[in-house]
Scaffold this motif. Structure first.
Motif, mmCIF file in Angstrom:
data_model
loop_
_atom_site.group_PDB
_atom_site.id
_atom_site.type_symbol
_atom_site.label_atom_id
_atom_site.label_comp_id
_atom_site.label_asym_id
_atom_site.label_seq_id
_atom_site.Cartn_x
_atom_site.Cartn_y
_atom_site.Cartn_z
ATOM 1 N N LEU A 232 0.837 -1.188 0.000
ATOM 2 C CA LEU A 232 0.000 0.000 0.000
ATOM 3 C C LEU A 232 0.877 1.245 0.000
ATOM 4 N N ALA A 233 0.350 2.333 -0.537
ATOM 5 C CA ALA A 233 1.024 3.631 -0.449
ATOM 6 C C ALA A 233 -0.032 4.700 -0.220
ATOM 7 N N THR A 234 0.292 5.669 0.614
ATOM 8 C CA THR A 234 -0.615 6.784 0.888
ATOM 9 C C THR A 234 0.009 8.043 0.312
ATOM 10 N N LEU A 235 -0.705 8.693 -0.600
ATOM 11 C CA LEU A 235 -0.130 9.804 -1.337
ATOM 12 C C LEU A 235 -1.201 10.814 -1.726
ATOM 13 N N PRO A 236 -0.814 11.979 -2.252
ATOM 14 C CA PRO A 236 -1.795 13.023 -2.555
ATOM 15 C C PRO A 236 -2.870 12.574 -3.548
#
Length: 315
Positions: free
Chosen positions: A249-253
């Motif tokens: 998973l990645a959390t980004l704009p």
């Protein structure tokens, strides 16, 4: 009016305005040799002009390096005022004090991070597709570096979230953004909206300038929780590309995640914990506020919005 004319005459007798043209060429070229070639002058003439500039401003202005010359802090400060002034003078003399994008040949350099480039550059290029003389260049920058790049004349306009700036800069709010979670549904067949248990049970890619922690870690710490980070990168685009081959998973704009999801077949979903929102702004040097070309550029950017995120399930 006559008083002002007298003041101008008194001051301008002290300096040959052609020296300022040499100054601008040295700033632009970073070399006495290249500046001489650009001005169709001899190296000796440019060196002599540099000597006069040093006496005029009481500063070394340019120091020699192995590859040319490097401006001093005083020269950088002067350039932020001299170069726009020369452009305005040229416009007044030549009648080019209006900017027509249909006929102009101009390169605009923008400073922004790769998430903003992902969201905005394709739309800026689409908006200028019918303007053959307009070129857009992008320099990597962030909120902490855009002001310095503007002061050095390396970019025309910065775009960043809450950019750090000084009294010589102007800003305009462009749009609001936030954060979303991104993953490959093929490698991680997770239900959406994503639950906190699933969010914490799977590995994460971190996007961070120092590679150590990000805003998600701060929010989890406040709840006494942690996540498992298996790798970090400084580029949002790189993280999105890695998600196509990694069950992570990645959390980004949101503005960038929306593009990556559509292009790479990834799922974008709201994170299972409250995330802050922020405003993305344009920033420029005050000396170019009234420049016709720069005014056109700012209007172009202000009309360019990032793609809208897809509706979340149940909304």
């Amino acid at each position: 009016m006559s008083v002002m004319i007298d003041i101008y005459e008194t001051e301008f007798r002290k300096a040959d305005l052609n020296l300022l043209v040499v100054f601008a060429a040295l700033m632009r070229e970073g070399s006495v040799t290249r500046a001489a070639a650009a001005l169709h002058l001899s190296q000796g003439a440019v060196s002599a002009a540099l000597g006069r500039l040093r006496r005029l401003f009481g500063d070394e202005l340019f120091t020699r390096t192995r590859t040319g010359v490097e401006p001093t802090p005083r020269a950088v400060q002067l350039a932020s005022r001299i170069e726009p002034a020369l452009a305005l003078i040229q416009g007044a003399v030549t009648g080019r004090d209006r900017f027509d994008p249909a006929t102009a040949r101009h390169t605009f350099t923008l400073g922004m991070s790769d998430d903003l480039e992902t969201a905005l550059l394709p739309r800026l290029l689409a908006a200028t597709a019918g303007l053959p003389g307009i070129r857009i260049a992008v320099r990597q920058a962030n909120r902490n570096t855009v002001a310095e790049l503007l002061d050095r004349g390396e970019i025309d306009l910065g775009i960043a979230a809450a950019p750090a700036h000084g009294l010589d800069h102007r800003t305009e709010d462009l749009f609001s953004s936030g954060y979303t979670c991104l993953f490959s549904p093929r490698l991680l067949p997770l239900p959406t909206p994503l639950g906190l248990d699933d969010y914490l049970a799977h590995p994460h890619l971190l996007i961070s300038y120092d590679g150590r922690r990000g805003i998600v870690d701060d929010l989890l710490d406040a709840r006494g929780l942690t996540r498992r980070v298996i790798a970090s990168t400084t580029h949002f685009a790189g993280a999105a590309l890695h998600l196509t081959t990694l069950p992570a998973l990645a959390t980004l704009p949101i503005h960038a995640a929306t593009v990556y999801a559509g292009t790479l077949g990834l799922t974008a979903t709201e994170p299972p914990l409250p995330m802050p929102r922020y405003t993305v702004s344009a920033i420029w040097h005050a000396t170019v506020t009234d420049d016709p070309a720069h005014t056109w550029l700012r209007h172009l950017v202000s009309r360019t919005e990032p793609p809208a995120p897809p509706a979340q399930p149940g909304t």
